[in-house]
Scaffold this motif. Sequence first.
Motif, PDB file in Angstrom:
ATOM      1  N   PRO A  33       0.661  -1.083  -0.014  1.00  0.00           N
ATOM      2  CA  PRO A  33       0.025   0.056  -0.102  1.00  0.00           C
ATOM      3  C   PRO A  33       0.816   1.281   0.045  1.00  0.00           C
ATOM      4  CG  PRO A  33      -0.182  -1.268   2.132  1.00  0.00           C
ATOM      5  CD  PRO A  33       0.590  -2.059   1.280  1.00  0.00           C
ATOM      6  N   ALA A  34       0.363   2.312  -0.491  1.00  0.00           N
ATOM      7  CA  ALA A  34       0.926   3.737  -0.469  1.00  0.00           C
ATOM      8  C   ALA A  34       1.997   3.903   0.678  1.00  0.00           C
ATOM      9  CB  ALA A  34       0.098   4.702  -0.828  1.00  0.00           C
ATOM     10  N   GLY A  35       1.577   3.699   1.895  1.00  0.00           N
ATOM     11  CA  GLY A  35       2.054   4.122   3.243  1.00  0.00           C
ATOM     12  C   GLY A  35       3.434   3.227   3.402  1.00  0.00           C
ATOM     13  N   GLU A  36       3.488   1.948   2.725  1.00  0.00           N
ATOM     14  CA  GLU A  36       4.442   1.247   3.188  1.00  0.00           C
ATOM     15  C   GLU A  36       5.521   0.977   2.183  1.00  0.00           C
ATOM     16  OE1 GLU A  36       2.425  -2.393   4.460  1.00  0.00           O
ATOM     17  OE2 GLU A  36       1.045  -1.445   5.424  1.00  0.00           O
ATOM     18  N   LYS A  37       5.532   1.736   0.841  1.00  0.00           N
ATOM     19  CA  LYS A  37       6.343   1.506  -0.058  1.00  0.00           C
ATOM     20  C   LYS A  37       7.546   1.966   0.245  1.00  0.00           C
ATOM     21  CE  LYS A  37       3.034   1.090  -3.652  1.00  0.00           C
ATOM     22  NZ  LYS A  37       2.658   1.618  -4.951  1.00  0.00           N
ATOM     23  N   GLY A  38       7.645   3.196   0.945  1.00  0.00           N
ATOM     24  CA  GLY A  38       8.985   3.884   1.445  1.00  0.00           C
ATOM     25  C   GLY A  38       9.693   2.719   2.429  1.00  0.00           C
ATOM     26  N   ALA A  39       9.084   2.107   3.167  1.00  0.00           N
ATOM     27  CA  ALA A  39       9.748   1.297   4.099  1.00  0.00           C
ATOM     28  C   ALA A  39      10.607  -0.113   3.221  1.00  0.00           C
ATOM     29  CB  ALA A  39       8.899   0.470   5.144  1.00  0.00           C
ATOM     30  N   MET A  40       9.923  -0.484   2.271  1.00  0.00           N
ATOM     31  CA  MET A  40      10.337  -1.436   1.395  1.00  0.00           C
ATOM     32  C   MET A  40      11.693  -0.954   0.662  1.00  0.00           C
ATOM     33  SD  MET A  40       9.819  -3.022  -2.145  1.00  0.00           S
ATOM     34  CE  MET A  40      10.798  -2.271  -2.870  1.00  0.00           C
ATOM     35  N   LEU A  41      11.559   0.356   0.202  1.00  0.00           N
ATOM     36  CA  LEU A  41      12.418   0.797  -0.600  1.00  0.00           C
ATOM     37  C   LEU A  41      14.098   1.087   0.517  1.00  0.00           C
ATOM     38  CD1 LEU A  41      10.899   3.585  -2.671  1.00  0.00           C
ATOM     39  CD2 LEU A  41      11.862   1.494  -3.465  1.00  0.00           C
ATOM     40  N   ARG A  42      13.703   1.610   1.812  1.00  0.00           N
ATOM     41  CA  ARG A  42      14.742   1.672   2.602  1.00  0.00           C
ATOM     42  C   ARG A  42      15.360   0.249   3.119  1.00  0.00           C
ATOM     43  NH1 ARG A  42      11.006   5.378   4.269  1.00  0.00           N
ATOM     44  NH2 ARG A  42       9.991   4.117   5.838  1.00  0.00           N
ATOM     45  N   ARG A  43      14.403  -0.873   3.208  1.00  0.00           N
ATOM     46  CA  ARG A  43      15.135  -2.014   3.667  1.00  0.00           C
ATOM     47  C   ARG A  43      16.119  -2.560   2.545  1.00  0.00           C
ATOM     48  NH1 ARG A  43      10.643  -5.710   2.761  1.00  0.00           N
ATOM     49  NH2 ARG A  43      11.472  -5.960   0.895  1.00  0.00           N
ATOM     50  N   GLU A  44      15.677  -2.258   1.488  1.00  0.00           N
ATOM     51  CA  GLU A  44      16.326  -2.632   0.184  1.00  0.00           C
ATOM     52  C   GLU A  44      17.613  -1.855  -0.125  1.00  0.00           C
ATOM     53  OE1 GLU A  44      16.076  -5.958  -1.232  1.00  0.00           O
ATOM     54  OE2 GLU A  44      14.700  -6.158   0.201  1.00  0.00           O
ATOM     55  N   GLY A  45      17.579  -0.432   0.408  1.00  0.00           N
ATOM     56  CA  GLY A  45      18.372   0.310  -0.212  1.00  0.00           C
ATOM     57  C   GLY A  45      18.245   0.958  -1.564  1.00  0.00           C
ATOM     58  N   LEU A  46      17.178   1.107  -1.652  1.00  0.00           N
ATOM     59  CA  LEU A  46      16.690   1.749  -3.231  1.00  0.00           C
ATOM     60  C   LEU A  46      16.251   2.885  -3.220  1.00  0.00           C
ATOM     61  CD1 LEU A  46      15.004  -1.799  -4.542  1.00  0.00           C
ATOM     62  CD2 LEU A  46      17.497  -0.938  -5.006  1.00  0.00           C
ATOM     63  N   TYR A  47      15.812   3.522  -4.394  1.00  0.00           N
ATOM     64  CA  TYR A  47      15.141   4.923  -4.394  1.00  0.00           C
ATOM     65  C   TYR A  47      13.816   4.589  -5.170  1.00  0.00           C
ATOM     66  CZ  TYR A  47      19.383   7.052  -2.915  1.00  0.00           C
ATOM     67  OH  TYR A  47      20.553   7.615  -2.302  1.00  0.00           O
ATOM     68  N   SER A  48      13.040   5.533  -5.054  1.00  0.00           N
ATOM     69  CA  SER A  48      11.844   5.102  -5.858  1.00  0.00           C
ATOM     70  C   SER A  48      12.053   5.257  -7.343  1.00  0.00           C
ATOM     71  CB  SER A  48      10.660   6.184  -5.377  1.00  0.00           C
ATOM     72  OG  SER A  48      11.213   7.512  -6.051  1.00  0.00           O
ATOM     73  N   SER A  49      13.068   6.061  -7.759  1.00  0.00           N
ATOM     74  CA  SER A  49      13.450   6.174  -9.292  1.00  0.00           C
ATOM     75  C   SER A  49      14.150   4.778  -9.802  1.00  0.00           C
ATOM     76  CB  SER A  49      14.311   7.336  -9.425  1.00  0.00           C
ATOM     77  OG  SER A  49      15.676   6.947  -8.776  1.00  0.00           O
ATOM     78  N   HIS A  50      14.589   3.972  -8.915  1.00  0.00           N
ATOM     79  CA  HIS A  50      15.099   2.692  -9.204  1.00  0.00           C
ATOM     80  C   HIS A  50      13.575   1.855  -9.830  1.00  0.00           C
ATOM     81  CE1 HIS A  50      18.479   2.978  -6.693  1.00  0.00           C
ATOM     82  NE2 HIS A  50      18.990   2.455  -7.784  1.00  0.00           N
ATOM     83  N   THR A  51      12.656   1.921  -9.064  1.00  0.00           N
ATOM     84  CA  THR A  51      11.372   1.119  -9.464  1.00  0.00           C
ATOM     85  C   THR A  51      10.684   1.785 -10.659  1.00  0.00           C
ATOM     86  OG1 THR A  51       9.835   2.452  -7.890  1.00  0.00           O
ATOM     87  CG2 THR A  51      10.708   0.199  -7.011  1.00  0.00           C
ATOM     88  N   ILE A  52      10.751   2.988 -10.833  1.00  0.00           N
ATOM     89  CA  ILE A  52      10.052   3.717 -11.814  1.00  0.00           C
ATOM     90  C   ILE A  52      10.901   3.202 -13.113  1.00  0.00           C
ATOM     91  CG2 ILE A  52       9.713   5.799 -12.944  1.00  0.00           C
ATOM     92  CD1 ILE A  52       9.340   6.955 -10.319  1.00  0.00           C
ATOM     93  N   GLU A  53      12.169   3.159 -13.334  1.00  0.00           N
ATOM     94  CA  GLU A  53      12.996   2.742 -14.253  1.00  0.00           C
ATOM     95  C   GLU A  53      12.744   1.317 -14.520  1.00  0.00           C
ATOM     96  OE1 GLU A  53      17.560   2.663 -15.376  1.00  0.00           O
ATOM     97  OE2 GLU A  53      16.998   4.422 -13.970  1.00  0.00           O
ATOM     98  N   TRP A  54      12.749   0.717 -13.583  1.00  0.00           N
ATOM     99  CA  TRP A  54      12.646  -0.796 -13.846  1.00  0.00           C
ATOM    100  C   TRP A  54      11.330  -1.213 -14.186  1.00  0.00           C
ATOM    101  CZ3 TRP A  54      15.129  -2.373  -8.463  1.00  0.00           C
ATOM    102  CH2 TRP A  54      16.579  -2.075  -8.427  1.00  0.00           C
ATOM    103  N   ARG A  55      10.148  -0.096 -13.920  1.00  0.00           N
ATOM    104  CA  ARG A  55       9.046  -0.827 -14.403  1.00  0.00           C
ATOM    105  C   ARG A  55       8.849  -0.153 -15.992  1.00  0.00           C
ATOM    106  NH1 ARG A  55       6.335   2.318 -11.085  1.00  0.00           N
ATOM    107  NH2 ARG A  55       6.020   0.827  -9.280  1.00  0.00           N
ATOM    108  N   ARG A  56       9.236   0.740 -16.285  1.00  0.00           N
ATOM    109  CA  ARG A  56       9.362   1.225 -17.560  1.00  0.00           C
ATOM    110  C   ARG A  56      10.129   0.104 -18.353  1.00  0.00           C
ATOM    111  NH1 ARG A  56      10.640   7.520 -16.413  1.00  0.00           N
ATOM    112  NH2 ARG A  56       8.760   8.171 -15.955  1.00  0.00           N
TER     113      ARG A  56
END
Length: 134
Positions: A33-56
């Motif tokens: 859910p929207a409020g928990e996405k940041g926790a996943m990114l922090r856990r993995e050491g990723l940025y939201s831009s990673h997921t955006i680029e990979w999704r594209r």
Amino acid sequence: MGADPGPRADRPRRRSFTAEYKMTMVVEYDRFPAGEKGAMLRREGLYSSHTIEWRRARDAGTLGGTAGAAAAATPAPKRGKTAEQAEIERLRRQNERLAADPARDKAALEIMAKHTRSCSCSPENADHDPKQSR
């Protein structure tokens, strides 16, 4: 002995991710859910831009390989949008931006008109040049 490590040997190396990892992270990110996405990114050491680029890349069929190899290996219906559909969407967005410009211009003119009405300056004073009165 070994080869000279060089002046940048102590600097961190850029991480690289496998196609499987990227796909796993995109799927996992989309499940949260929207409020928990940041926790996943922090856990993995990723940025939201990673997921955006990979999704594209996933949607274009190029995740994990070159565009030519992925495009050849993937059937056309599963690759997402065709070139024609992408061009239509790009032109639609451009049309919306251009259509918004007259509305923005009209709003600016209305603001200027309100300002002119609220000022104590009269039209006679607007033509007055202070340099000519010397």
